[in-house]
Design a protein around this motif. Structure first.
Motif, mmCIF file in Angstrom:
data_model
loop_
_atom_site.group_PDB
_atom_site.id
_atom_site.type_symbol
_atom_site.label_atom_id
_atom_site.label_comp_id
_atom_site.label_asym_id
_atom_site.label_seq_id
_atom_site.Cartn_x
_atom_site.Cartn_y
_atom_site.Cartn_z
ATOM 1 N N ASP B 429 0.823 -1.198 0.000
ATOM 2 C CA ASP B 429 0.000 0.000 0.000
ATOM 3 C C ASP B 429 0.867 1.262 0.000
ATOM 4 O O ASP B 429 0.560 2.244 -0.677
ATOM 5 C CB ASP B 429 -0.895 -0.048 1.247
ATOM 6 C CG ASP B 429 -1.968 1.020 1.237
ATOM 7 O OD1 ASP B 429 -2.589 1.203 0.165
ATOM 8 O OD2 ASP B 429 -2.198 1.650 2.278
ATOM 9 N N LYS B 432 2.301 1.747 -3.372
ATOM 10 C CA LYS B 432 1.222 2.243 -4.236
ATOM 11 C C LYS B 432 0.994 3.739 -3.998
ATOM 12 O O LYS B 432 0.811 4.509 -4.932
ATOM 13 C CB LYS B 432 -0.064 1.447 -3.930
ATOM 14 C CG LYS B 432 -1.217 1.758 -4.853
ATOM 15 C CD LYS B 432 -2.397 0.844 -4.590
ATOM 16 C CE LYS B 432 -3.494 1.578 -3.859
ATOM 17 N NZ LYS B 432 -4.725 0.794 -3.679
ATOM 18 N N ASN B 436 1.383 6.547 -6.852
ATOM 19 C CA ASN B 436 0.262 7.412 -7.164
ATOM 20 C C ASN B 436 0.725 8.868 -7.167
ATOM 21 O O ASN B 436 0.361 9.664 -8.035
ATOM 22 C CB ASN B 436 -0.851 7.210 -6.128
ATOM 23 C CG ASN B 436 -2.066 8.043 -6.428
ATOM 24 O OD1 ASN B 436 -2.408 8.258 -7.583
ATOM 25 N ND2 ASN B 436 -2.716 8.537 -5.387
ATOM 26 N N TYR B 457 1.744 1.589 -11.186
ATOM 27 C CA TYR B 457 0.669 1.860 -10.217
ATOM 28 C C TYR B 457 -0.482 0.873 -10.399
ATOM 29 O O TYR B 457 -1.020 0.339 -9.428
ATOM 30 C CB TYR B 457 0.168 3.303 -10.356
ATOM 31 C CG TYR B 457 -1.050 3.581 -9.511
ATOM 32 C CD1 TYR B 457 -0.917 3.861 -8.154
ATOM 33 C CD2 TYR B 457 -2.339 3.521 -10.050
ATOM 34 C CE1 TYR B 457 -2.022 4.082 -7.355
ATOM 35 C CE2 TYR B 457 -3.455 3.733 -9.253
ATOM 36 C CZ TYR B 457 -3.289 4.010 -7.910
ATOM 37 O OH TYR B 457 -4.388 4.211 -7.121
ATOM 38 N N GLU B 458 -0.828 0.624 -11.661
ATOM 39 C CA GLU B 458 -1.944 -0.289 -11.928
ATOM 40 C C GLU B 458 -1.654 -1.704 -11.428
ATOM 41 O O GLU B 458 -2.537 -2.371 -10.888
ATOM 42 C CB GLU B 458 -2.270 -0.317 -13.428
ATOM 43 C CG GLU B 458 -2.973 0.953 -13.880
ATOM 44 C CD GLU B 458 -2.948 1.126 -15.399
ATOM 45 O OE1 GLU B 458 -3.468 2.140 -15.878
ATOM 46 O OE2 GLU B 458 -2.381 0.252 -16.104
ATOM 47 N N ASP B 461 -1.970 -1.662 -7.700
ATOM 48 C CA ASP B 461 -3.379 -1.563 -7.320
ATOM 49 C C ASP B 461 -4.043 -2.935 -7.430
ATOM 50 O O ASP B 461 -4.804 -3.345 -6.559
ATOM 51 C CB ASP B 461 -4.062 -0.544 -8.237
ATOM 52 C CG ASP B 461 -5.487 -0.284 -7.802
ATOM 53 O OD1 ASP B 461 -5.681 0.001 -6.608
ATOM 54 O OD2 ASP B 461 -6.406 -0.384 -8.645
ATOM 55 N N THR B 464 -3.034 -5.065 -4.484
ATOM 56 C CA THR B 464 -3.721 -4.726 -3.226
ATOM 57 C C THR B 464 -5.190 -5.144 -3.258
ATOM 58 O O THR B 464 -5.822 -5.229 -2.223
ATOM 59 C CB THR B 464 -3.644 -3.214 -2.908
ATOM 60 O OG1 THR B 464 -4.190 -2.491 -4.012
ATOM 61 C CG2 THR B 464 -2.240 -2.758 -2.636
ATOM 62 N N ARG B 465 -5.711 -5.382 -4.453
ATOM 63 C CA ARG B 465 -7.100 -5.838 -4.526
ATOM 64 C C ARG B 465 -7.194 -7.380 -4.557
ATOM 65 O O ARG B 465 -8.279 -7.927 -4.707
ATOM 66 C CB ARG B 465 -7.801 -5.235 -5.749
ATOM 67 C CG ARG B 465 -8.245 -3.792 -5.497
ATOM 68 C CD ARG B 465 -9.120 -3.219 -6.576
ATOM 69 N NE ARG B 465 -8.340 -2.834 -7.747
ATOM 70 C CZ ARG B 465 -8.366 -3.449 -8.904
ATOM 71 N NH1 ARG B 465 -9.168 -4.489 -9.070
ATOM 72 N NH2 ARG B 465 -7.639 -3.048 -9.901
ATOM 73 N N CYS B 524 -5.345 -3.386 3.310
ATOM 74 C CA CYS B 524 -5.993 -3.424 1.993
ATOM 75 C C CYS B 524 -7.429 -3.962 2.124
ATOM 76 O O CYS B 524 -7.638 -5.135 2.436
ATOM 77 C CB CYS B 524 -5.171 -4.285 1.041
ATOM 78 S SG CYS B 524 -3.501 -3.637 0.834
#
Lengths: 158, 585
Positions: B429, B432, B436, B457-458, B461, B464-465, B524
Motif C-alpha cells: 500500500d 502504491k 500514485n 501503479y496499476e 493496485d 492490493t485488490r 488493503c
C-alpha cells in the motif's frame, strides 16, 4: 470582458514590461477571485502580450491554479506520507460523506470545496486538514464531523 | 517575575496548528513585554511549547500548553512550576543526558526555536552576518575552496559537493550570474526546510549573499512553495530588515559588492524541485526539466550562469565561513561531513525535526532520539527520501546516515523526510501511495515516467485488490529499471525506488497479497474481513451504533453480527470496541 479589463488593469500595470511575471500574475488573480476566471486569460494576454495558449498551459500545469469557482470554505485534505500512514484515507471518506461531494467538487450551496493536497507540512499533527487558513490536526472521523458541522452552521469558531 | 528575562512561544506552522496563537494571546495579557514568538523548537510532539528564560541563564521548556495550562502558567510564574510540565531544564543535568538532547548536534538549526525569527537584532547577537563580513574580505576562489574543504554536500538529496558546484559557477564568464535557493520542499512528509525558513530566515539569506559573493552573482532568487505562507511572510520581513541594515543592496559593508534578492512563490508542482524545471518556473513557464548539459552553471536562468542550492545547505554556509571549514569537517564520517536535519514523522513517539551528526545510525535516530514506536507496536520500516527514496527494514537499522551507506541500501539520503512505519502499515500500500504521487506529479515529458509509472501503479493496485499474479513482481522490477533509465530528470530516475526497495526487503508481503490473498497488516480493504468474537462480545451495541452503513445487527447484551455483504471495511467497529471483540483478519 470589458468589466474584467477595468478590474484587472491596475493589478497588471506593475507587471508590464517585466519578465517572468505570468505565475505571480495568475497568483494575484486567484487571490482576488479564488479561481482564474476564463475572461481574465484574454485580458492578461492582451495587456501583457502573452499568448493565450501559454497562459492556459501554465494554468493547467500547476496544481495551485483552479479554473472553476470555489465554495466559501476550501477544505484541504493533507495527503502527505505522515497523514497517509496515520489513516488520512478515513478522514477523506468521512469528509466526502459529510459534504456529499467528491474531491475537487463544490457543494450545491457553494459553502464547501474539497481538495486533496500533497503535504501541508505539519506532519507531527497527522492526520491534518486545512479549512481556508486554519489547520486542524490529530483528527479522527468524529472530530472531523464536528468541525464540519460547525462550519455548516457558519459558526466555525464556536 | 523579575528574574525572568524572556518567555518564548514556539510559533512555527506546527505550533500554530496546535493552537500557539491562543496561548500567546493568553500569556500576553499578563506578560506582554517579556513575551515573544520563536521558530520551531523541534519537539513537535509536545506542541504548543513555551520556553522561559531566566536572568541567571536557566531555561525551562514547558510542553502541551493548552489554554488552561497557559492561564495557570501566567499565575505560577511567581511560584513553582509543576515538575511534570517541564520537558527541558538547562539547570538540571538529567535532561542533558537524555538521548533526545545528547545525540543531537545543531548547526543548520542553531537558532531555530532560540531566537525570534522576526528580529534581525537577535540574529546579530548570535554572530549573524559575521560570516558574510569575513566572506567579503576573501577572494571568491578562496571562498569556494573553503566550502569545498568543509566537505559540505548538497542537502537537497543528491549530495554534490557544494564547493565544487560553486567553483563551476564561478568559472563561467558572464555579465550576469544568479544564485537560487531551492525552497520548493515537495517531498510529502518532509518539513525541514519549512522549519528552517520559519525559524531562522536570516541564516538562509546570509548563506545566499555569501554564495553570490563566491560565484560572482549579484542577483538571487528564493523559490519557495506557496503552501508555506508563514515561511514566505518571515522571509519577506527578513529581507526588508537585511536591506535596511545594508546586508543586501549596493556596496555591502563598503566592499563594493552589490547583491539583491527576490522571493518567487511556487505554484504547486513537485517536479519544480528539479533544477532546470525550477528555473523554467521562475521564468514563468511550465516547470518541465530540460536536458543537461548545458548545466545551470554554464547556462541557467534566462540563459545566464546560475547556481542552485537547497535551504539547509545555505543555512550551513554562514556557520562554516564563520567557524572555519576544519570545524565542520571534524564532524561526520569520511564520506559525509557535518550534520543532517531530518523530519521524523509517522509512528514514532516523538515526531519533529532533529539534527544529527553524519554517521549516526538510523536506530539511534528512531529509537534513542525519537523514542521508538508509538503505542508499543512493532517497528516495520522506515521510509527515507520521500517518493525518490526507499523503505528500509529492521535489519538495516544500524546503517549509518551518510550518502554512501544509504545509497548502498537502495534508498537515498534525500532531503530529510523520515517516515516511520509499524506493523499496521502495509508495504504494498505504501509503494502504491508513492507511485500514485509520481503519476500525479510526473510532468509528462518522458514516456517512461509518464506511462511507465502509471502501469506500475496499476499493477500495485491490482495486487492490493487481491488480483495480482506472481509474474507481476518481475514485471514491476523490469518496468522499474526501464523507468529509471528512460527518464530525463531525478523525478523519473528515482520514482521506482519505493517499489524496488520494498520488493527487495518486504517481498513476503507482496507474496502474501498475491498467493495468500491476505494483507498481513490488515490495510488493503479487499483482503480483510471483520468478524465478531462470540466469547468476547458483551452486546454493548457500541459497534452497531458507530457503523456508518448499519451493517451490524444484534440486541443489547446479545452477540452482534456483521453483515459481510453490507460491510465497507471502514474499521470503525474495530476502533471503537472496548473488549477487543472485533477481529480483523
Amino acid at each position: 470582458m470589458v468589466q474584467m479589463l477595468e478590474e484587472l488593469k491596475p493589478m497588471l500595470a506593475k507587471y508590464k514590461g517585466e519578465r517572468g511575471v505570468l505565475i505571480p500574475v495568475l497568483q494575484d488573480i486567484q487571490e482576488k477571485y479564488k479561481y482564474i476566471p476564463p475572461d481574465s486569460v484574454a485580458v492578461i494576454s492582451k495587456e501583457l502580450r502573452i499568448p493565450v495558449t501559454k497562459i492556459n498551459g501554465v494554468i493547467t500545469f500547476y496544481s495551485q491554479f483552479r479554473s472553476e469557482p470555489v465554495g466559501k470554505y476550501i477544505v484541504r485534505i493533507c495527503n502527505g506520507t505522515a497523514c497517509f500512514v496515520n489513516n488520512a484515507e478515513s478522514i477523506s471518506d468521512t469528509l466526502k460523506e459529510a459534504l456529499k461531494i467528491d474531491v475537487d467538487e463544490t457543494t450545491e450551496d457553494k459553502l464547501f470545496t474539497l481538495e486533496k493536497v500533497a503535504c501541508l507540512g505539519c506532519c507531527s499533527l497527522a492526520p491534518v486538514i486545512m479549512i481556508n487558513d486554519k489547520v486542524f490536526g490529530k483528527l479522527d472521523s468524529t472530530k472531523v464531523k464536528k468541525i464540519i458541522e460547525r462550519y455548516q452552521k457558519e459558526q466555525p469558531d464556536e | 517575575m523579575n528574574n525572568i528575562k524572556r518567555i518564548k512561544v514556539g510559533m512555527a506552522s506546527c505550533g500554530l496548528a496546535a493552537g500557539a496563537q491562543e496561548i500567546y494571546d493568553i500569556l500576553s495579557a499578563d506578560l506582554g513585554d517579556k513575551l515573544e514568538g520563536t521558530g520551531c523548537i523541534g519537539m513537535c510532539f509536545r506542541e504548543p511549547l513555551v520556553e522561559i528564560e531566566f536572568t541567571d541563564g536557566r531555561n525551562l521548556t514547558i510542553g502541551d500548553v493548552d489554554p488552561e495550562r497557559a492561564r495557570l502558567l501566567a499565575e505560577k510564574l511567581t511560584t513553582e512550576i509543576p515538575e511534570e510540565w517541564i520537558i527541558y531544564d538547562t539547570a538540571s543535568k538529567e535532561f542533558a543526558k537524555q538521548p533526545y538532547f545528547s545525540k543531537q548536534h545543531k548547526i543548520a538549526l542553531r537558532n531555530s526555536g532560540i531566537i525570534n525569527p522576526e528580529s534581525i537584532e537577535e540574529y546579530l547577537e548570535k554572530d549573524g552576518y559575521e560570516g558574510l563580513k569575513k566572506a567579503l574580505k576573501m577572494p571568491g576562489d578562496d571562498l569556494c575552496q573553503l566550502i569545498l574543504d568543509s566537505g559540505l554536500r548538497g542537502r537537497g538529496g543528491a549530495g554534490f559537493p557544494t564547493g565544487l558546484k560553486w567553483k563551476f559557477a564561478r568559472r563561467s564568464q558572464n555579465d550576469q550570474k544568479y544564485i537560487i535557493c531551492n525552497a520548493d520542499e515537495g517531498d510529502p512528509g518532509a518539513f525541514m526546510d519549512r522549519s528552517l525558513l520559519e525559524g531562522d530566515p536570516h541564516a538562509v539569506l546570509e548563506g545566499m549573499v555569501i554564495g553570490g559573493c563566491a560565484i560572482g552573482a549579484t542577483m538571487g532568487y528564493i523559490y519557495v512553495r506557496a503552501e508555506y505562507p508563514l515561511a514566505i511572510e518571515r522571509l519577506e520581513k527578513a529581507l526588508i530588515q537585511a536591506r535596511e541594515k545594508g546586508f543586501i543592496g549596493k556596496n555591502i559593508f563598503g566592499s563594493g559588492f552589490d547583491f539583491d534578492l527576490e522571493i518567487k512563490k511556487g505554484a504547486g508542482a513537485f517536479v519544480c524541485g528539479e533544477e532546470t524545471a525550477l528555473m523554467h518556473s521562475i521564468e514563468g513557464d511550465r516547470g518541465m526539466p530540460t536536458l543537461k548539459p548545458p548545466f545551470p552553471a554554464e547556462s541557467g536562468l534566462w540563459g545566464k550562469p546560475s547556481n542552485i542550492n537547497n535551504v539547509e545547505t545555505l543555512a550551513n554556509i554562514p556557520w562554516i565561513v564563520f567557524h572555519g571549514p576544519e570545524k565542520y569537517a571534524a564532524i561526520g564520517t569520511e564520506d559525509s561531513k557535518g550534520t543532517k536535519v531530518f523530519a521524523l514523522t509517522g509512528k514514532v513517539k516523538y515526531s519533529g525535526t532533529v539534527e544529527v551528526p553524519m554517521g549516526s545510525t538510523l536506530r539511534e535516530i528512531i529509537f534513542d532520539i525519537s523514542g521508538g514506536i508509538k503505542n508499543d507496536k512493532q517497528f516495520k520500516a522506515v521510509q527515507i527520501g520521500g517518493p525518490s527514496g526507499g523503505c528500509l527494514p529492521e535489519s538495516l537499522l544500524d546503517t549509518v546516515v551518510e550518502y554512501k551507506a544509504l545509497n548502498a541500501t537502495g534508498a537515498i539520503m534525500g532531503s530529510g523526510g523520515m517516515v516511520v512505519m509499524d506493523e499496521e502499515t502495509c508495504m504494498v500500500d505504501v509503494a502504491k501511495y508513492f507511485l500514485n504521487f509520481t503519476v500525479e506529479e510526473s510532468c509528462g515529458k518522458c514516456t517512461f515516467c509518464r506511462i511507465g509509472t502509471r502501469r506500475m501503479y496499476e499493477i500495485l493496485d491490482r495486487i492490493t485488490r487481491g488480483e495480482g499474479k506472481m509474474s507481476d513482481l518481475d514485471e514491476l522490477e523490469k518496468l522499474g529499471h526501464q523507468v529509471k533509465n528512460g527518464s530525463l530528470c531525478g523525478l523519473g530516475q528515482t520514482a521506482p525506488n519505493p517499489v524496488i526497495t520494498s520488493l527487495k526487503y518486504f517481498r513476503d508481503e507482496y507474496v502474501a497479497h498475491i498467493e495468500g490473498k491476505k494483507c498481513p497488516a490488515g490495510v488493503c480493504k479487499e483482503l480483510i474481513l471483520f468478524t465478531i468474537d462470540e466469547e468476547k462480545c458483551t452486546g454493548c451495541t457500541l459497534c452497531a451504533r458507530n457503523c456508518p452503513v448499519d451493517a451490524i445487527s444484534g440486541e443489547v447484551k446479545k452477540l452482534h453480527l456483521i453483515d459481510q455483504e453490507a460491510c465497507i471495511k471502514c474499521g470503525k467497529c474495530y476502533d471503537v470496541c472496548r473488549f477487543d471483540a472485533v477481529i480483523k483478519e
